[in-house]
Structures are given as C-alpha cells and as structure tokens.
Write a protein that holds these residues in place. Structure first.
Motif, mmCIF file in Angstrom:
data_model
loop_
_atom_site.group_PDB
_atom_site.id
_atom_site.type_symbol
_atom_site.label_atom_id
_atom_site.label_comp_id
_atom_site.label_asym_id
_atom_site.label_seq_id
_atom_site.Cartn_x
_atom_site.Cartn_y
_atom_site.Cartn_z
ATOM 1 N N HIS A 3 0.838 -1.202 0.000
ATOM 2 C CA HIS A 3 0.000 0.000 0.000
ATOM 3 C C HIS A 3 0.871 1.250 0.000
ATOM 4 O O HIS A 3 0.608 2.220 -0.705
ATOM 5 N N ASP A 6 2.522 1.828 -3.451
ATOM 6 C CA ASP A 6 1.509 2.229 -4.416
ATOM 7 C C ASP A 6 1.176 3.702 -4.266
ATOM 8 O O ASP A 6 1.025 4.428 -5.238
ATOM 9 N N THR A 7 1.008 4.135 -3.028
ATOM 10 C CA THR A 7 0.667 5.523 -2.780
ATOM 11 C C THR A 7 1.792 6.437 -3.203
ATOM 12 O O THR A 7 1.570 7.495 -3.800
ATOM 13 N N GLY A 14 -2.348 10.386 -5.301
ATOM 14 C CA GLY A 14 -2.643 8.993 -4.956
ATOM 15 C C GLY A 14 -3.230 8.863 -3.573
ATOM 16 O O GLY A 14 -4.152 8.084 -3.349
ATOM 17 N N THR A 18 -6.937 7.464 -2.764
ATOM 18 C CA THR A 18 -7.061 6.331 -1.848
ATOM 19 C C THR A 18 -8.002 6.657 -0.698
ATOM 20 O O THR A 18 -8.868 5.857 -0.327
ATOM 21 N N TYR A 71 -10.594 0.329 -6.762
ATOM 22 C CA TYR A 71 -9.807 0.017 -5.570
ATOM 23 C C TYR A 71 -9.172 -1.365 -5.688
ATOM 24 O O TYR A 71 -8.070 -1.603 -5.193
ATOM 25 N N LYS A 74 -5.887 -1.177 -7.397
ATOM 26 C CA LYS A 74 -4.846 -0.644 -6.516
ATOM 27 C C LYS A 74 -4.238 -1.728 -5.640
ATOM 28 O O LYS A 74 -3.017 -1.818 -5.496
ATOM 29 N N ARG A 193 -6.294 4.427 -11.651
ATOM 30 C CA ARG A 193 -5.624 3.276 -11.051
ATOM 31 C C ARG A 193 -4.834 2.488 -12.098
ATOM 32 O O ARG A 193 -3.748 1.962 -11.803
ATOM 33 N N GLN A 196 -1.747 4.428 -12.743
ATOM 34 C CA GLN A 196 -0.885 4.256 -11.578
ATOM 35 C C GLN A 196 -0.179 2.903 -11.619
ATOM 36 O O GLN A 196 1.029 2.808 -11.364
#
Length: 236
Positions: A3, A6-7, A14, A18, A71, A74, A193, A196
């Motif tokens: 997590h 990813d952020t 991001g 989230t 989500y 992600k 996403r 990303q």
C-alpha cells in the motif's frame, strides 16, 4: 507491491484518491447496513416499511461495486491468469505486463466514452461524437434530465438541480442524474488506477497489473493452520 509503495507512486494525488475510495466504500457499506436494518425492524416490528429502501440499497450497492473496481486494481485484488506469463524470463514478464497495461488503458478510454455518453443526457449535457473515441460533442443530444428514480424522495439539498438542468421544473423524486454519476466517476477512478499501475510496472515496483494469487494465498493459510495444529498437538 505494498500500500505504501503504491501511494508513493503518484504522491499526494494517490493519497487523496485512496482516501476517497476507502471512505466512500466504508460509508456505502454503513448506509446499506443501516437502511436494511431499519427496514427489517419496521417490517417485522411495526408491519411498515421504507417504500424507497430497496431502491436506495440497490443504488448504494451499485456505487459500492464500481468503487470496488478501481480500488481492486490498486490492491491487486482482481483475479488473473498468469500461468503462461510466469514461464517467461524477467524481461518477457515485464513486456507482457506492459502489453496488458496498454490493452487495459485502451479499454478504460473506451469505457470512459461509453460512461459519459450514457450519463450526459441525464445531466442535460451533450454526448460525444466518434464511434470508438471521442472526437467532439454532439449537437441535439436528447435531454433526459427530467428522468427520476421510481421511489426515492427528492432531498432538499439537491433542489438546485431543478434550475440547473431541469428548466426550473420541480422534481417529485430523486433525478437519475445523481445515482448515474457513479458511471463516469467510477471509470475515471479506474483509469487513474490503471495509469498508476502502469507507472508501477515501468518503474519496476510492480510485477503485474491486476493479478491476484488468491488460491495460492488460501492454500498457504490452510498449510499454516495445519502446521500450527501439529505443533500444538506435539506440545501436549
């Protein structure tokens, strides 16, 4: 990929997205539970019911699912088949992941056009031209801003829509433009996403786009539980 990584891939934006997704999912789940609970109590305790309860629950569930799609990308919760890709060398796996990312981004753009074209008439806006990709705005899109839901009452906080998109005509029920707005919003989040995730593959911080090894994880949990029982039995 965690997590945290990813952020970091998209920085502050991001983190905002989230937070939006996680808050929305929690609120939607809470509202669905609350409306359903109240309806059950009214039905079995007072022989009454919220006439609009079922429709509201369906709308909230639809929103929950669409938020969950983005989500899921992600947190790599979507299922995928990587049996062949796993046989490839490192560069081959990366190339396959980038190819999958390109296809998903293309699909996301097509989906975004379809979502906008479906929602726009309910907002009194124009659909896009072009069969596959948007090339502009169409003239003479049929206005569907007067369409309302079947049972959901019109909240006072949305009365401004009557002057904004419905030519001052009063809504007796919630206009469909509100529940349907999740279509372009949800697809926009999905595109974000996917972008990303693609950046993560390019940077080498993510091996694949959406593949989840749910079966392997479940099997590992079973093995761990069995080993724990064996150790406990030996100690006894």
């Amino acid at each position: 990929m965690t997590h945290r990584n990813d952020t970091a891939a998209t920085g502050r934006l991001g983190r905002i997205v989230t937070g939006l997704e996680e808050t929305a999912i929690a609120v939607l789940l809470g509202l669905m539970t609350l409306v359903t609970f109240i309806n059950v109590v009214l039905r079995y305790g007072f022989n009454e019911s919220l006439i609009w309860g079922l429709e509201v629950t369906l709308i909230l569930f639809a929103w929950l699912v669409i938020f969950g799609v983005s989500y899921g990308v992600k947190v790599t919760a979507h299922l995928g088949v990587d049996a062949v890709i796993s046989l490839l060398p490192g560069r081959g796996r990366r190339a396959a992941a980038l190819l999958a990312a390109a296809v998903c981004l293309l699909y996301g753009v097509l989906l975004m056009k379809g979502a906008w074209d479906y929602w726009a008439p309910f907002a009194g806006l124009e659909q896009t031209t072009g069969r596959w990709f948007p090339t502009g705005l169409a003239d003479g899109t049929r206005d569907r801003a007067f369409y309302v839901t079947d049972q959901v009452p019109m909240p006072a906080m949305f009365r401004f829509l009557e002057d904004l998109i419905n030519y001052g005509e009063e809504y007796d029920k919630l206009p469909r433009v509100i529940p349907y707005v999740i279509l372009p919003l949800g697809v926009a989040l999905l595109l974000f996403r996917l972008i990303q995730a693609t950046i993560g593959v390019l940077r080498g911080t993510r091996e694949a786009l959406i593949v989840s090894h749910e079966a392997e994880d479940a099997l590992a949990d079973v093995v761990a539980a069995r080993d724990a029982e064996t150790v406990t039995s030996q100690e006894r």
